[in-house]
Design a protein around this motif. Structure first.
Motif, PDB file in Angstrom:
ATOM      1  N   ALA C 103       0.823  -1.221  -0.114  1.00 30.35           N
ATOM      2  CA  ALA C 103      -0.148   0.083   0.086  1.00 30.35           C
ATOM      3  C   ALA C 103       1.074   1.206  -0.141  1.00 30.35           C
ATOM      4  O   ALA C 103       0.516   2.333  -0.704  1.00 30.35           O
ATOM      5  CB  ALA C 103      -0.783   0.050   1.294  1.00 30.35           C
ATOM      6  N   GLU C 104       2.010   1.194   0.880  1.00 28.21           N
ATOM      7  CA  GLU C 104       2.676   2.459   0.880  1.00 28.21           C
ATOM      8  C   GLU C 104       3.211   2.673  -0.493  1.00 28.21           C
ATOM      9  O   GLU C 104       3.354   3.614  -1.001  1.00 28.21           O
ATOM     10  CB  GLU C 104       3.901   2.178   1.934  1.00 28.21           C
ATOM     11  CG  GLU C 104       4.806   3.377   2.143  1.00 28.21           C
ATOM     12  CD  GLU C 104       4.192   4.639   2.845  1.00 28.21           C
ATOM     13  OE1 GLU C 104       4.655   5.611   2.639  1.00 28.21           O
ATOM     14  OE2 GLU C 104       3.000   4.572   3.205  1.00 28.21           O
ATOM     15  N   ALA C 105       3.869   1.863  -1.412  1.00 36.40           N
ATOM     16  CA  ALA C 105       4.586   2.005  -2.280  1.00 36.40           C
ATOM     17  C   ALA C 105       3.316   2.536  -3.410  1.00 36.40           C
ATOM     18  O   ALA C 105       3.713   3.402  -4.243  1.00 36.40           O
ATOM     19  CB  ALA C 105       5.080   0.653  -2.978  1.00 36.40           C
ATOM     20  N   TRP C 106       2.178   2.257  -3.422  1.00 37.88           N
ATOM     21  CA  TRP C 106       1.278   2.355  -4.245  1.00 37.88           C
ATOM     22  C   TRP C 106       0.807   3.996  -3.853  1.00 37.88           C
ATOM     23  O   TRP C 106       0.698   4.878  -4.860  1.00 37.88           O
ATOM     24  CB  TRP C 106       0.040   1.619  -4.081  1.00 37.88           C
ATOM     25  CG  TRP C 106      -1.285   2.106  -4.417  1.00 37.88           C
ATOM     26  CD1 TRP C 106      -2.307   2.560  -3.802  1.00 37.88           C
ATOM     27  CD2 TRP C 106      -1.609   2.009  -5.921  1.00 37.88           C
ATOM     28  NE1 TRP C 106      -3.336   2.705  -4.699  1.00 37.88           N
ATOM     29  CE2 TRP C 106      -2.946   2.540  -6.013  1.00 37.88           C
ATOM     30  CE3 TRP C 106      -1.060   1.790  -7.150  1.00 37.88           C
ATOM     31  CZ2 TRP C 106      -3.814   2.705  -7.371  1.00 37.88           C
ATOM     32  CZ3 TRP C 106      -1.554   1.908  -8.434  1.00 37.88           C
ATOM     33  CH2 TRP C 106      -2.849   2.437  -8.348  1.00 37.88           C
ATOM     34  N   HIS C 107       1.010   4.124  -2.846  1.00 40.29           N
ATOM     35  CA  HIS C 107       0.470   5.535  -2.301  1.00 40.29           C
ATOM     36  C   HIS C 107       1.625   6.720  -2.982  1.00 40.29           C
ATOM     37  O   HIS C 107       1.355   7.690  -3.461  1.00 40.29           O
ATOM     38  CB  HIS C 107       0.430   5.657  -0.795  1.00 40.29           C
ATOM     39  CG  HIS C 107       0.058   6.988  -0.158  1.00 40.29           C
ATOM     40  ND1 HIS C 107      -1.074   7.708  -0.236  1.00 40.29           N
ATOM     41  CD2 HIS C 107       1.153   7.924   0.324  1.00 40.29           C
ATOM     42  CE1 HIS C 107      -0.888   8.907   0.224  1.00 40.29           C
ATOM     43  NE2 HIS C 107       0.422   9.138   0.652  1.00 40.29           N
ATOM     44  N   GLU C 108       2.950   6.241  -2.790  1.00 42.54           N
ATOM     45  CA  GLU C 108       3.873   7.148  -3.383  1.00 42.54           C
ATOM     46  C   GLU C 108       3.874   7.352  -4.685  1.00 42.54           C
ATOM     47  O   GLU C 108       3.730   8.552  -5.170  1.00 42.54           O
ATOM     48  CB  GLU C 108       5.198   6.475  -3.031  1.00 42.54           C
ATOM     49  CG  GLU C 108       5.647   6.267  -1.474  1.00 42.54           C
ATOM     50  CD  GLU C 108       5.957   7.690  -0.936  1.00 42.54           C
ATOM     51  OE1 GLU C 108       5.912   8.605  -1.565  1.00 42.54           O
ATOM     52  OE2 GLU C 108       6.123   7.692   0.469  1.00 42.54           O
ATOM     53  N   LEU C 109       3.636   6.182  -5.582  1.00 42.92           N
ATOM     54  CA  LEU C 109       3.438   6.311  -6.966  1.00 42.92           C
ATOM     55  C   LEU C 109       2.268   7.293  -7.144  1.00 42.92           C
ATOM     56  O   LEU C 109       2.315   8.457  -8.000  1.00 42.92           O
ATOM     57  CB  LEU C 109       3.144   5.162  -7.754  1.00 42.92           C
ATOM     58  CG  LEU C 109       4.371   4.215  -7.694  1.00 42.92           C
ATOM     59  CD1 LEU C 109       3.804   3.040  -8.591  1.00 42.92           C
ATOM     60  CD2 LEU C 109       5.438   4.740  -8.723  1.00 42.92           C
ATOM     61  N   THR C 110       1.224   7.156  -6.559  1.00 39.90           N
ATOM     62  CA  THR C 110       0.072   8.085  -6.692  1.00 39.90           C
ATOM     63  C   THR C 110       0.233   9.559  -6.476  1.00 39.90           C
ATOM     64  O   THR C 110      -0.120  10.399  -7.063  1.00 39.90           O
ATOM     65  CB  THR C 110      -1.153   7.447  -5.980  1.00 39.90           C
ATOM     66  OG1 THR C 110      -1.426   6.042  -6.392  1.00 39.90           O
ATOM     67  CG2 THR C 110      -2.655   8.165  -6.411  1.00 39.90           C
ATOM     68  N   SER C 111       0.836   9.616  -5.242  1.00 41.39           N
ATOM     69  CA  SER C 111       1.053  11.045  -5.074  1.00 41.39           C
ATOM     70  C   SER C 111       1.965  11.637  -5.567  1.00 41.39           C
ATOM     71  O   SER C 111       1.993  12.797  -5.905  1.00 41.39           O
ATOM     72  CB  SER C 111       1.385  11.038  -3.334  1.00 41.39           C
ATOM     73  OG  SER C 111       2.666  10.581  -3.052  1.00 41.39           O
ATOM     74  N   THR C 112       2.868  10.845  -6.154  1.00 41.02           N
ATOM     75  CA  THR C 112       4.143  11.735  -7.105  1.00 41.02           C
ATOM     76  C   THR C 112       3.188  12.104  -8.362  1.00 41.02           C
ATOM     77  O   THR C 112       3.277  13.354  -8.857  1.00 41.02           O
ATOM     78  CB  THR C 112       5.237  10.514  -7.482  1.00 41.02           C
ATOM     79  OG1 THR C 112       5.580  10.001  -6.497  1.00 41.02           O
ATOM     80  CG2 THR C 112       6.218  11.307  -8.445  1.00 41.02           C
ATOM     81  N   LEU C 113       2.540  11.314  -8.931  1.00 41.34           N
ATOM     82  CA  LEU C 113       1.762  11.342 -10.191  1.00 41.34           C
ATOM     83  C   LEU C 113       0.635  12.709  -9.879  1.00 41.34           C
ATOM     84  O   LEU C 113       0.719  13.682 -10.677  1.00 41.34           O
ATOM     85  CB  LEU C 113       0.887  10.368 -10.689  1.00 41.34           C
ATOM     86  CG  LEU C 113       0.308  10.199 -12.123  1.00 41.34           C
ATOM     87  CD1 LEU C 113       1.289  10.512 -12.973  1.00 41.34           C
ATOM     88  CD2 LEU C 113      -0.445   8.995 -12.401  1.00 41.34           C
ATOM     89  N   ALA C 114       0.053  12.779  -8.668  1.00 41.56           N
ATOM     90  CA  ALA C 114      -0.753  13.916  -8.230  1.00 41.56           C
ATOM     91  C   ALA C 114       0.117  15.080  -8.152  1.00 41.56           C
ATOM     92  O   ALA C 114      -0.338  16.273  -8.665  1.00 41.56           O
ATOM     93  CB  ALA C 114      -1.539  13.466  -7.146  1.00 41.56           C
ATOM     94  N   ALA C 115       1.270  15.015  -7.668  1.00 42.48           N
ATOM     95  CA  ALA C 115       2.088  16.258  -7.432  1.00 42.48           C
ATOM     96  C   ALA C 115       2.533  16.882  -8.759  1.00 42.48           C
ATOM     97  O   ALA C 115       2.471  18.079  -9.126  1.00 42.48           O
ATOM     98  CB  ALA C 115       3.376  15.775  -6.529  1.00 42.48           C
ATOM     99  N   ILE C 116       2.801  15.962  -9.748  1.00 41.39           N
ATOM    100  CA  ILE C 116       3.209  16.426 -11.143  1.00 41.39           C
ATOM    101  C   ILE C 116       1.783  17.024 -11.573  1.00 41.39           C
ATOM    102  O   ILE C 116       1.881  18.279 -12.259  1.00 41.39           O
ATOM    103  CB  ILE C 116       3.503  15.270 -11.893  1.00 41.39           C
ATOM    104  CG1 ILE C 116       4.993  14.809 -11.599  1.00 41.39           C
ATOM    105  CG2 ILE C 116       3.776  15.772 -13.499  1.00 41.39           C
ATOM    106  CD1 ILE C 116       5.271  13.318 -12.333  1.00 41.39           C
TER     107      ILE C 116
END
Lengths: 237, 40, 182
Positions: C103-116
């Motif tokens: 879940a943590e890795a998934w969250h990181e990817l999503t939040s990176t995409l969102a930050a972009i």
């Protein structure tokens, strides 16, 4: 991502680069490179961008009426063009239930885009492009991985692919169906569409497939040859 | 023979794997609802 | 245009489409995962075909990128309820296939995409083009700026993303801004 900015404030203080690399790897997998030529895709795009006076006036007139709020005009389009949408969806590897969902999604999407279809005469091209996109999305969600439309369908369980079993009247039908279902999806899609394109009421499809001149015909020929070869391998066409 | 296969493909489109008969009605109903929501 | 010309154009367009489509789909997906980015790319190709003879060959790809970007801006303006591009909105876009992963890795990817996706338009375009290996000259053409500015945009974009991802303390206060903050 290259690392050549002289004016970067710090050298990646929070491990951003690995994160971006991981993101890139994920997205590369989600949106894979499809090495195969996509003649149908190009043809459908070209059809939408090429207003030609010979394209059916009828669909254009119905679309214009639908834009003005004429619900029955939209219903007529749905009745006449649902087979097109259906065969594109089925040709892209969807089972019947998913194909039904996609057909509904595509028509709802047309309702939303009514005012934005730049060329009303190119409705068939728009429907083909939109349906492929929705079909590939549905396939991806159902199978949890990217849908390369050139993938062979052999990894899909046979039963999900079969039409209603009572429709397959005899052994020959079943053999043909199996051979057909094992073709690359792009062939299945193209063969279904070229059948429609041969009919007067789908002249729009014929025109969508006519460009770039000459590329669809040979592709269709290759698909038919593959189908024939598969049948012969299975023992007597 | 190509002709033979072409006939079968015709059959495939019309008889073996046509859109389900209820599908057009379903879409009609769906669009009716969607239009009603948009107007509302 | 004679039919012969038209065939030549169609062949060139077809080559171009096959060569460039994947990277352009990827570009649009990272620019606006929450919008209908695929349809923006398709529309841009239709538009490119319509203007094909007047687009100079070396500028074709930049032309497509600019058109896609404009179409995405149009889409976001038309949103009935424009809302902030939160991590949740990005997660719902389903551009990243959720598989068996932590879940943590998934969250990181999503939040990176969102930050972009939340970056200002110029910075985001510069970063996303770099992300998919477009060169700086082409990016400068897209943005209508100098090559040097592209590099500044990219590093500025990276700095802003670093502020919100990968650093749990900072992620909470994700709105903190500041160029060059280490």
């Amino acid at each position: 991502m290259t690392d050549d900015d002289p004016d970067r404030p710090t050298a990646d203080p929070v491990g951003l680069e690995p994160r971006l690399d991981e993101l890139r790897a994920e997205l590369t997998e989600a949106i894979p490179d499809d090495p195969d030529a996509d003649d149908l895709g190009v043809a459908a795009i070209i059809a939408q961008g090429s207003p030609t006076p010979t394209t059916p006036e009828r669909h254009a007139a119905l679309l214009t009426a639908a834009r003005d709020g004429d619900g029955s005009a939209l219903d007529t389009l749905v009745a006449e063009l649902t087979p097109l949408v259906w065969h594109v969806a089925r040709g892209n590897g969807l089972d019947q239930a998913l194909a039904e969902d996609v057909v509904q999604t595509v028509w709802l999407s047309l309702l939303r885009h009514l005012d934005r279809i730049a060329e009303p005469r190119a409705l068939a091209g728009w429907l083909i492009v939109t349906t492929r996109r929705e079909a590939q999305r549905a396939w991806r969600e159902a199978n949890g991985r990217a849908a390369l439309s050139s993938d062979s369908a052999v990894d899909v369980p046979d039963t999900r692919w079969l039409p209603e079993t009572e429709a397959l009247r005899d052994d020959r039908d079943r053999r043909l169906w199996r051979a057909f279902a094992a073709l690359p999806r792009r062939c299945q899609e193209l063969l279904r569409l070229t059948v429609l394109a041969g009919r007067a009421e789908y002249r729009a499809v014929a025109e969508a497939l006519a460009m770039p001149r000459g590329s669809i015909g040979p592709t269709r020929g290759r698909c038919l040859n593959t189908l024939r070869a598969r049948l012969e391998r299975e023992g007597g066409a | 023979m190509p002709d033979d296969l072409a006939l079968w493909l015709d059959d495939l489109v019309d008889a073996l794997d046509p859109p389900p008969t209820h599908l057009v009605d379903t879409v009609h109903a769906l669009l009716l609802i969607a239009r009603a929501i948009r107007v509302a | 245009m004679t039919p012969g010309d038209s065939d030549d154009h169609a062949a060139a367009f077809s080559d171009f489409y096959h060569r460039e489509r994947t990277r352009l789909f990827r570009f649009a997906a990272v620019m606006s995962p929450h919008l209908d980015h695929e349809s923006a790319v398709q529309e841009a190709f239709v538009s490119a075909w319509r203007h094909w003879p007047s687009i100079s060959p070396p500028a074709r790809r930049a032309w497509l990128v600019k058109t896609i970007r404009n179409l995405l801006v149009d889409q976001s303006r038309r949103l009935e309820r424009p809302s902030e591009v939160t991590d949740e909105v990005i997660a719902r876009s389903r551009i990243l296939v959720p598989r068996h992963r932590e879940a943590e890795a998934w969250h990181e990817l999503t939040s990176t995409l969102a930050a972009i996706a939340r970056l200002p338009d110029q910075l985001r375009t510069a970063l996303v083009l770099r992300f998919w290996d477009f060169d700086d000259d082409e990016t400068a053409d897209v943005l209508g700026c100098r090559r040097e500015s592209v590099r500044r945009y990219v590093s500025d974009a990276r700095a802003r993303i670093s502020e919100v991802v990968g650093n749990p303390e900072r992620r909470v206060r994700g709105s903190r801004r500041g160029k060059g903050t280490p």
